[in-house]
Design an enzyme around this catalytic site. Structure first.
Site, short mmCIF file in Angstrom:
data_model
loop_
_atom_site.label_atom_id
_atom_site.label_comp_id
_atom_site.label_asym_id
_atom_site.label_seq_id
_atom_site.Cartn_x
_atom_site.Cartn_y
_atom_site.Cartn_z
N LYS A 7 0.80 -1.23 0.00
CA LYS A 7 0.00 0.00 0.00
C LYS A 7 0.83 1.28 0.00
CE LYS A 7 -3.47 -1.10 3.07
NZ LYS A 7 -4.88 -1.22 3.47
N HIS A 43 -1.82 5.84 9.23
CA HIS A 43 -2.10 7.03 8.41
C HIS A 43 -2.82 8.12 9.19
CE1 HIS A 43 -1.00 5.41 4.43
NE2 HIS A 43 -1.41 4.26 4.89
N GLU A 60 -1.95 -0.88 9.75
CA GLU A 60 -1.36 -0.03 8.70
C GLU A 60 -2.27 1.16 8.40
OE1 GLU A 60 0.32 -2.23 5.32
OE2 GLU A 60 0.59 -3.93 6.67
P1 NAD Z 1 -3.09 -10.19 8.92
O1 NAD Z 1 -2.54 -9.44 10.07
O2 NAD Z 1 -4.50 -10.67 9.00
O3 NAD Z 1 -2.17 -11.46 8.62
C1 NAD Z 1 -0.79 -11.39 8.47
C2 NAD Z 1 -0.23 -12.80 8.34
O4 NAD Z 1 1.18 -12.70 8.07
C3 NAD Z 1 -0.37 -13.65 9.59
O5 NAD Z 1 -0.77 -14.95 9.21
C4 NAD Z 1 1.05 -13.72 10.16
O6 NAD Z 1 1.32 -14.93 10.85
C5 NAD Z 1 1.86 -13.64 8.87
N1 NAD Z 1 3.24 -13.19 9.11
C6 NAD Z 1 3.66 -12.12 9.81
N2 NAD Z 1 5.01 -12.08 9.82
C7 NAD Z 1 5.44 -13.14 9.11
C8 NAD Z 1 6.72 -13.66 8.78
N3 NAD Z 1 7.84 -13.06 9.17
N4 NAD Z 1 6.79 -14.79 8.02
C9 NAD Z 1 5.67 -15.42 7.61
N5 NAD Z 1 4.42 -14.98 7.89
C10 NAD Z 1 4.31 -13.85 8.64
O7 NAD Z 1 -2.85 -9.31 7.60
P2 NAD Z 1 -3.96 -8.81 6.54
O8 NAD Z 1 -4.90 -7.89 7.25
O9 NAD Z 1 -4.48 -9.99 5.80
O10 NAD Z 1 -3.09 -7.87 5.56
C11 NAD Z 1 -2.00 -8.35 4.78
C12 NAD Z 1 -1.43 -7.18 3.96
O11 NAD Z 1 -2.32 -6.84 2.91
C13 NAD Z 1 -1.22 -5.89 4.75
O12 NAD Z 1 0.08 -5.40 4.49
C14 NAD Z 1 -2.25 -4.95 4.20
O13 NAD Z 1 -1.85 -3.60 4.19
C15 NAD Z 1 -2.39 -5.45 2.78
N6 NAD Z 1 -3.66 -5.02 2.18
C16 NAD Z 1 -3.64 -4.45 0.93
C17 NAD Z 1 -4.82 -4.01 0.34
C18 NAD Z 1 -4.82 -3.39 -1.03
O14 NAD Z 1 -5.90 -3.09 -1.54
N7 NAD Z 1 -3.69 -3.18 -1.68
C19 NAD Z 1 -6.03 -4.16 1.02
C20 NAD Z 1 -6.04 -4.77 2.27
C21 NAD Z 1 -4.85 -5.21 2.84
#
Ligand code: NAD
Length: 336
Positions: free
Chosen positions: A129, A203, A199
């Site tokens: 993002k 902001h 995240e």
């Molecule tokens: P979340 O917190 O629900 O899950 C994160 C996962 O990553 C967990 O399973 C955790 O165990 C794992 N993790 C953390 N550190 C790790 C490591 N070192 N090695 C392996 N696995 C690891 O996250 P989420 O809410 O699903 O979001 C994921 C990402 O997607 C975020 O960065 C978010 O900003 C991004 N996102 C982007 C958009 C978009 O439209 N571009 C929209 C929503 C979310």
């Protein structure tokens, strides 16, 4: 038209890194698809690999009930270096969706450097993002190319689907004046998407990535109690600006992103849309608006495009086109 020729002979073997809100949704999105199969996944505590495909419900149950997909039987392994261990143990994976938190703001770039150093070749897709985070990936483009990796960045909803829509909408104009992205997200429970919410908090005025990362779950809950579960965000640092600038569509300061996240209600607080304003060759000022259906969830609008770009990335990779691409310069392909 006969579209048989567009179908790969065997399903594309996919890995999902991060098994939180988006990672779990990703396995469900691909479950009914024939052209892609999730064979590998990792969370912070472990990984699972099954060359014939993972069982989404078993993975989700292990993660929910025992804290890691490393407990999935058979194929699960507990590891404190789950990404590195999975990449060396899962040679069949052709592409990974990086559904990882970008906390700290350098985390995704560090994972990419790990892939470059590993010697693995294939396609990587992120839903990154922040502009400053994507700039770090951009700086790695020559290394990605030399490593034989095709990297698709900014391939979620925003950046992603809406940025790509803006790139298409811009074609009606001889000059683009502004791109305005407004998103509405409704989730019933913030803990299903901890990284996304942290995240987003980063902001808000008085917060940054480091302070949001350091917040305990209880502190996040207290903040959300104060705002009645609502996060109202404006002028966000979002890489849609960098992507549209790199695509030559407009300058980054012509792009604005903001939105409202309701963490207590699955219904969207407003309709997600992108408005692209410009001037046509006849001198007419106009605005194109592309609005997402209110019934589509954040998970649907992130994971769908991510795999569409992964499929496009596999086609590029097979043609020897490695290096870095953004969602604003490549058309996603539909995964059947
Ligand atoms: P979340 O917190 O629900 O899950 C994160 C996962 O990553 C967990 O399973 C955790 O165990 C794992 N993790 C953390 N550190 C790790 C490591 N070192 N090695 C392996 N696995 C690891 O996250 P989420 O809410 O699903 O979001 C994921 C990402 O997607 C975020 O960065 C978010 O900003 C991004 N996102 C982007 C958009 C978009 O439209 N571009 C929209 C929503 C979310």
């Amino acid at each position: 038209m006969d579209s048989q020729h567009l179908r790969p002979a065997s399903p594309i073997a996919v890995g999902v890194l991060g098994f939180g809100g988006l990672g779990q949704a990703a396995t469900r999105v691909l479950a009914p698809k024939a052209e892609m199969v999730v064979v590998a996944a990792a969370d912070k505590q472990g990984y699972v690999y099954s060359p014939t495909g993972l069982e989404p419900q078993a993975c989700i149950a292990a993660y929910r009930d025992r804290g890691s997909i490393g407990y999935v039987e058979p194929g699960g392994v507990l590891s404190q270096h789950s990404i590195a261990d999975l990449v060396t143990s899962a040679p069949a994976v052709q592409g990974y969706f990086l559904a990882l938190p970008n906390l700290p703001n350098t985390f995704m770039a560090s994972v990419v450097q790990q892939f470059i150093a590993s010697g693995w070749q294939g396609v990587l897709v992120d839903a990154l993002k922040r502009t400053s985070a994507m700039e770090q990936i951009w700086a790695l483009r020559a290394d990605l190319q030399a490593a034989g990796i095709t990297y698709m960045t900014g391939c979620g909803a925003t950046p992603g689907l809406l940025t790509a829509a803006a790139a298409i909408a811009a074609q009606s104009y001889t000059e683009v004046h502004s791109v305005k992205i407004t998103f509405g997200v409704g989730i019933a429970n913030w803990e299903a998407y901890r990284a996304t919410i942290r995240e987003d908090i980063a902001h808000m005025p008085d917060y940054d990535v480091d302070s949001a990362r350091a917040m305990t779950d209880a502190e996040v809950a207290t903040l959300l109690d104060r705002t009645n579960g609502i996060l109202a965000l404006e002028n966000m640092e979002h890489a849609d600006d960098l992507m549209l600038e790199l695509a030559g569509i407009c300058d980054r300061d012509q792009v604005t992103v903001g939105g409202i996240v309701d963490t207590r209600n699955a219904k969207k607080p407003l309709s997600t849309n992108v408005q692209v304003t410009g001037r046509t060759f006849e001198g007419k000022l106009s605005t194109h608006t592309f609005t997402l259906g209110d019934e589509t969830s954040m998970a649907a609008n992130v994971c769908g495009p991510a795999f569409g770009y992964l499929k496009a990335g596999v086609a590029l990779h097979q043609r020897g086109q490695h290096g870095l691409y953004t969602a604003a310069e490549i058309m996603p392909q539909f995964v059947r």
